[in-house]
Design an enzyme around this catalytic site. Structure first.
Site, PDB file in Angstrom:
ATOM      1  N   LYS A   1       0.862  -1.178   0.000  1.00 33.53           N
ATOM      2  CA  LYS A   1       0.000   0.000   0.000  1.00 33.53           C
ATOM      3  C   LYS A   1       0.902   1.232   0.000  1.00 33.53           C
ATOM      4  O   LYS A   1       1.650   1.477   0.952  1.00 33.53           O
ATOM      5  CB  LYS A   1      -0.917   0.028   1.226  1.00 33.53           C
ATOM      6  CG  LYS A   1      -1.801   1.282   1.255  1.00 33.53           C
ATOM      7  CD  LYS A   1      -2.521   1.469   2.570  1.00 33.53           C
ATOM      8  CE  LYS A   1      -3.239   2.808   2.592  1.00 33.53           C
ATOM      9  NZ  LYS A   1      -3.837   3.118   3.913  1.00 33.53           N
TER      10      LYS A   1
ATOM     11  N   GLY B   1      -8.346   8.815  10.306  1.00 29.79           N
ATOM     12  CA  GLY B   1      -8.661   8.766  11.728  1.00 29.79           C
ATOM     13  C   GLY B   1      -9.761   9.704  12.177  1.00 29.79           C
ATOM     14  O   GLY B   1     -10.071   9.763  13.367  1.00 29.79           O
TER      15      GLY B   1
ATOM     16  N   ALA C   1      -9.691   5.404   4.741  1.00 28.68           N
ATOM     17  CA  ALA C   1      -9.550   6.543   5.660  1.00 28.68           C
ATOM     18  C   ALA C   1     -10.862   7.277   5.894  1.00 28.68           C
ATOM     19  O   ALA C   1     -11.599   7.578   4.964  1.00 28.68           O
ATOM     20  CB  ALA C   1      -8.500   7.540   5.171  1.00 28.68           C
ATOM     21  N   GLY C   2     -11.155   7.529   7.164  1.00 28.46           N
ATOM     22  CA  GLY C   2     -12.323   8.312   7.536  1.00 28.46           C
ATOM     23  C   GLY C   2     -13.543   7.514   7.941  1.00 28.46           C
ATOM     24  O   GLY C   2     -14.532   8.083   8.406  1.00 28.46           O
TER      25      GLY C   2
ATOM     26  N   ASN D   1      -9.192   1.121  10.026  1.00 25.41           N
ATOM     27  CA  ASN D   1      -8.310   0.786  11.136  1.00 25.41           C
ATOM     28  C   ASN D   1      -8.806   1.415  12.437  1.00 25.41           C
ATOM     29  O   ASN D   1      -9.241   0.728  13.360  1.00 25.41           O
ATOM     30  CB  ASN D   1      -6.888   1.244  10.820  1.00 25.41           C
ATOM     31  CG  ASN D   1      -5.876   0.887  11.905  1.00 25.41           C
ATOM     32  OD1 ASN D   1      -4.721   1.271  11.812  1.00 25.41           O
ATOM     33  ND2 ASN D   1      -6.258   0.149  12.925  1.00 25.41           N
ATOM     34  N   THR D   2      -8.793   2.758  12.495  1.00 25.67           N
ATOM     35  CA  THR D   2      -9.129   3.458  13.728  1.00 25.67           C
ATOM     36  C   THR D   2     -10.515   3.100  14.252  1.00 25.67           C
ATOM     37  O   THR D   2     -10.700   2.935  15.460  1.00 25.67           O
ATOM     38  CB  THR D   2      -9.045   4.981  13.515  1.00 25.67           C
ATOM     39  OG1 THR D   2      -7.744   5.319  13.007  1.00 25.67           O
ATOM     40  CG2 THR D   2      -9.292   5.731  14.814  1.00 25.67           C
TER      41      THR D   2
END
Length: 260
Positions: free
Chosen positions: A99, A161, A187-188, A209-210
């Site tokens: 990535k 995040g 993301a987001g 992830n987050t």
């Protein structure tokens, strides 16, 4: 239903990709990843140990699982750094499934530097790497990344995040129309419904992830994400009804008996 997901020459059954950062420990990382049903986990090579066998590392933690590692270049700020990093990773581990993440604004938004990303994509793809390129939600840049050799394009839904969910739904659709390689929303994502919306918009997969690692119950959130991605994909394939400005009766009124 056979609905396999392909990136380059690799085939996957899960359309959820998870990250390895921000967990309280490697045990929770492993438990949540397995609960998510994901077959790919991203690893920030500059921040998480995957190569030093003298200390605890993720390769050892996941060695008894079928999880595919996806090294990422988080922390790199230009093409030269990212290219050098991935060459070292390939030499040390043999992994060429990567990535590409090059951050332009390292202080506030963590937005990608798309010009450096494009440059690195071309070089790495020419060297045989399977490049999944993290970028902004610009359909023009998405097409250029595909033309440069990216095996997948990963537009952000919102800043990394932030948990804001998809901020520009139209652009996801525009990118889907512009490219033939997989579109992975990255993301987001903040909760399961965000992941479901991304899939309903036509994304081929979602990376988060987050939202999992920082949830009060990471393992339960991982399961929720798994179900959300599956439901969103099924909804997309089933085809939604058209939006209408006015009501439409569920039962037909033709031939309905008149009441006196």
């Amino acid at each position: 239903m056979n609905d396999n997901f392909y990136i380059g020459s690799k085939s996957f059954t899960s359309r959820l990709i998870v990250g390895s950062g921000k967990y309280q420990d490697f045990t929770t990382t492993k438990q949540a990843t397995l609960a998510s049903g994901a077959e790919i986990i991203t690893v920030a090579v500059r921040r998480v140990n995957i190569m030093d066998n003298k200390s605890e590392n993720l390769l050892e933690v996941f060695k008894d699982t079928p999880i595919q590692f996806l090294p990422n270049s988080a922390g790199c700020v230009n093409a030269k750094e990212a290219i050098t990093l991935f060459r070292l990773v390939k030499e040390a581990t043999g992994i060429d499934f990567i990535k590409l993440e090059i951050i332009g604004d390292t202080q506030k938004t963590l937005y990608p530097d798309v010009l450096e990303t494009l440059k690195a994509t071309e070089t790495l793809a020419n060297e045989g790497f399977c490049v999944l390129a993290y970028t902004n939600d610009d359909p023009v840049m998405a097409k250029r990344l595909e033309d440069a050799g990216a095996s997948a394009v990963m537009p952000l839904a919102a800043p990394i995040g932030s948990g804001l969910g998809i901020q520009n739904r139209y652009n996801i659709g525009f990118i889907k129309e512009a490219i033939k390689v997989p579109l992975i929303v990255d993301a987001g994502v903040g909760c399961a419904s965000d992941a479901s919306v991304a899939m309903e918009l036509g994304a081929d997969a979602v990376l988060t992830n987050t939202a999992i690692a920082m949830a009060s119950n990471p393992i339960l959130m991982a399961e929720a994400m798994k179900n959300a991605v599956l439901a969103g994909r099924q909804s997309y394939l089933a085809g939604r009804i058209p939006r209408k400005a006015y009501a439409s009766a569920s039962s037909p009124i033709e031939g309905m008996a008149q009441l006196s």
